[in-house]
Motif scaffolding. Sequence first.
Motif, PDB file in Angstrom:
ATOM      1  N   SER A 591     -63.862  41.017  21.234  1.00 45.34           N
ATOM      2  CA  SER A 591     -63.309  40.298  20.083  1.00 45.34           C
ATOM      3  C   SER A 591     -62.737  38.969  20.561  1.00 45.34           C
ATOM      4  N   TYR A 592     -62.790  37.985  19.693  1.00 44.92           N
ATOM      5  CA  TYR A 592     -62.352  36.632  20.033  1.00 44.92           C
ATOM      6  C   TYR A 592     -61.411  36.139  18.933  1.00 44.92           C
ATOM      7  N   GLU A 593     -60.241  35.716  19.330  1.00 44.85           N
ATOM      8  CA  GLU A 593     -59.264  35.249  18.351  1.00 44.85           C
ATOM      9  C   GLU A 593     -59.668  33.872  17.827  1.00 44.85           C
ATOM     10  N   ILE A 594     -59.735  33.761  16.508  1.00 41.02           N
ATOM     11  CA  ILE A 594     -60.107  32.509  15.857  1.00 41.02           C
ATOM     12  C   ILE A 594     -58.868  31.771  15.352  1.00 41.02           C
ATOM     13  N   ALA A 595     -57.933  32.519  14.776  1.00 37.20           N
ATOM     14  CA  ALA A 595     -56.723  31.901  14.228  1.00 37.20           C
ATOM     15  C   ALA A 595     -55.635  32.961  14.123  1.00 37.20           C
ATOM     16  N   HIS A 596     -54.408  32.477  14.085  1.00 31.39           N
ATOM     17  CA  HIS A 596     -53.246  33.357  13.985  1.00 31.39           C
ATOM     18  C   HIS A 596     -52.194  32.644  13.150  1.00 31.39           C
ATOM     19  N   SER A 597     -51.683  33.312  12.107  1.00 29.43           N
ATOM     20  CA  SER A 597     -50.672  32.694  11.248  1.00 29.43           C
ATOM     21  C   SER A 597     -49.964  33.768  10.433  1.00 29.43           C
ATOM     22  N   GLY A 598     -48.647  33.659  10.375  1.00 30.23           N
ATOM     23  CA  GLY A 598     -47.873  34.549   9.517  1.00 30.23           C
ATOM     24  C   GLY A 598     -47.973  36.009   9.862  1.00 30.23           C
ATOM     25  N   GLY A 599     -48.150  36.333  11.152  1.00 34.65           N
ATOM     26  CA  GLY A 599     -48.269  37.736  11.539  1.00 34.65           C
ATOM     27  C   GLY A 599     -49.607  38.343  11.209  1.00 34.65           C
ATOM     28  N   LYS A 600     -50.617  37.491  11.012  1.00 31.93           N
ATOM     29  CA  LYS A 600     -51.974  37.947  10.691  1.00 31.93           C
ATOM     30  C   LYS A 600     -52.953  37.193  11.582  1.00 31.93           C
ATOM     31  N   TRP A 601     -54.079  37.821  11.841  1.00 30.96           N
ATOM     32  CA  TRP A 601     -55.075  37.236  12.733  1.00 30.96           C
ATOM     33  C   TRP A 601     -56.445  37.199  12.071  1.00 30.96           C
ATOM     34  N   ILE A 602     -57.250  36.261  12.519  1.00 34.41           N
ATOM     35  CA  ILE A 602     -58.690  36.295  12.302  1.00 34.41           C
ATOM     36  C   ILE A 602     -59.322  36.441  13.686  1.00 34.41           C
ATOM     37  N   VAL A 603     -60.057  37.529  13.872  1.00 30.17           N
ATOM     38  CA  VAL A 603     -60.791  37.741  15.122  1.00 30.17           C
ATOM     39  C   VAL A 603     -62.266  37.881  14.784  1.00 30.17           C
ATOM     40  N   SER A 604     -63.104  37.588  15.757  1.00 29.03           N
ATOM     41  CA  SER A 604     -64.542  37.600  15.508  1.00 29.03           C
ATOM     42  C   SER A 604     -65.263  38.340  16.627  1.00 29.03           C
ATOM     43  N   ASN A 605     -66.471  38.787  16.313  1.00 29.96           N
ATOM     44  CA  ASN A 605     -67.296  39.444  17.329  1.00 29.96           C
ATOM     45  C   ASN A 605     -68.091  38.433  18.147  1.00 29.96           C
ATOM     46  N   ARG A 606     -67.989  37.151  17.795  1.00 33.64           N
ATOM     47  CA  ARG A 606     -68.671  36.100  18.533  1.00 33.64           C
ATOM     48  C   ARG A 606     -67.678  34.973  18.811  1.00 33.64           C
ATOM     49  N   ALA A 607     -67.773  34.358  19.971  1.00 40.27           N
ATOM     50  CA  ALA A 607     -66.900  33.236  20.298  1.00 40.27           C
ATOM     51  C   ALA A 607     -67.211  32.050  19.405  1.00 40.27           C
ATOM     52  N   GLU A 608     -68.525  31.861  19.094  1.00 42.87           N
ATOM     53  CA  GLU A 608     -68.944  30.765  18.218  1.00 42.87           C
ATOM     54  C   GLU A 608     -70.074  31.251  17.329  1.00 42.87           C
TER      55      GLU A 608
END
Length: 608
Positions: A591-608
């Motif tokens: 998993s790759y972290e895309i963004a983090h804000s307000g105690g929530k994350w967006i993670v992805s199965n691909r770096a790009e």
Amino acid sequence: MSSAITQPPQVSTTKSSRLHLHLIAIILLWMVVYIPGLFHPPLLDDADSVHAEAAKEMVERGDWVTLHANGIRYLEKAPLMYWTIASSFKVLGVSEWSARLPLALGVLAMLLVTYALGRKVFGERGGFYSAIILGTSFGTYIFSRILIPDLLVGLWLALGFYFFLETLEQEKPSRLACWGLAATAALNVLTKGLIGLVFPVGIIFLFLLLTKNLRHLLKLRLISSTLVLLAIAAPWHILAGLRNPAAGQARGFFWFYFVNEHFLRYLNKRVPRDYDTVPLLVFWGLMFLWLIPWSAFLPQAFARIPHRWCGMGTLDLEQKATLLFAIWGLVILLFFSFSTRQEYYTIPGLPGFALVLGGWLARERESAPDSSVRRAGRRSAAVLLGLGVVVAIVVGGLLVMSKPPAPGVELAELLKKNPDEYALSFGHIFDLTPQALGLFRPQLLIVGLAFFAGGFLAWFFRRKNEPGKGNIALAFMMIAVLFAVWSALREFAPILSSKQLAVAVEKQFKPGDEIVILGEYESGSTLNFYTGQRVHILHERSANLWYGSLFPDAPPTFETNESFAQLWEGTQRVFLWTEDRNPPQLTGKPSYEIAHSGGKWIVSNRAE
């Protein structure tokens, strides 16, 4: 003789000037308090963005009968608020401010109707005070921050009771008054469902019963008025029923909308059981909070309500109306005392209480300096001064306890989570800690100073027998307090909204990519609105999308752990919204972290 001829025009001119000044003041108040909130903060997760999304999809689909959210039928709510937002989107484009504009205009209309109603009964000053009370009350403001229709219910009730009072003054009520009353009830049904009919009918019936005037019902042109009501309210319900019959696992619209969403919800047996209820004493106590600071005058205002139920001939218009306004607010409180209830269910009763208060403040202003009314006003002003001192002391203590956070520290890192409370509208308030309050030091300072200054000036001017100036001081106090509330909501926005995460996803999203919310749809619904993409939900069927997902034509939206694992390991890129950076569903998976804000994350199965 010349003087006698010219005097009436002078009086008329004075009244006209005062009317114009009052209207200008009410509109300016609305602009100062409510217009900034059109643009900030962003739409919030849950009801705010879900309802905006439903209106947006109404425009995109061209279907103004069956609402959809995230591509799934959304049949819980009456359509009028969504029609207004969708119309705003068509004319002004899709944006936060165009989503909020119809409700804000509804608030302005409610203030103006309340002014007209109070002016009719209590005179210019009484109408003006009623509108100012309503416009500066905490409850009116805070529930105009969310796209919910309850304030519009208050608007239609106020307009309907204006027509009803007209019928009481006419020997043979006119068609305009009777049909106007019926039309406002119909608009209320299209705004909030059956309570739009239950409230005006129940309030009017109880009023006529207590005043021994039930015969007046027969004067309301019941047959033609009923036809007017049905002509306005029935077509949407009939079309919705025809277009959404029982299919697959879903029962038809009429069962879901009337039985499940009205009767079973009231009895706390609605399916699914995914909501909480406010304790009864808290529910009643919140009415005082919603009307603060004006609620300090409620005891003496209610003391003026006629207590001996005599015939209508013994009551003048002011007495009749005061009784009607009090019944208006109390019936709504009593109605929900026997059902499930949220904090905002009392909001349609606010105009009624504001009118009772406005009438009393006008009477106080016009009373003799040594009258019992003026003495009662001074007692309430002393209570407000005490409240101001207490608020100032509490705020001072919080400012001492709290410290400015270190640079770069997010609010989410300073909160404690209480997910069991989030079924309530203000559940997130329990997340605050002394450390988190350090981010709200300016807002706390404004609130503390405003309450102290407003309470002191209300007391000071009443001691000098100038209650009108004291009321002006309270209005300005609340303008400052509501500004602080708006500013605090902007600070709290990353906790309540996922807009920043949606923007991060939108920058990288390509055709074929998928967005998944880990949890209920409402938890991250702003992703759906801001990205314009349908989202998947890694959760069992629940909440707003439960019923619509049962129809055979519902898109495959809900994912299981197994189907999500296949999606994550597939060829397309997946963006996962999660409140846990390393949820169990991703154990052993890249998993790759895309963004983090307000105690929530967006993670992805691909770096790009």
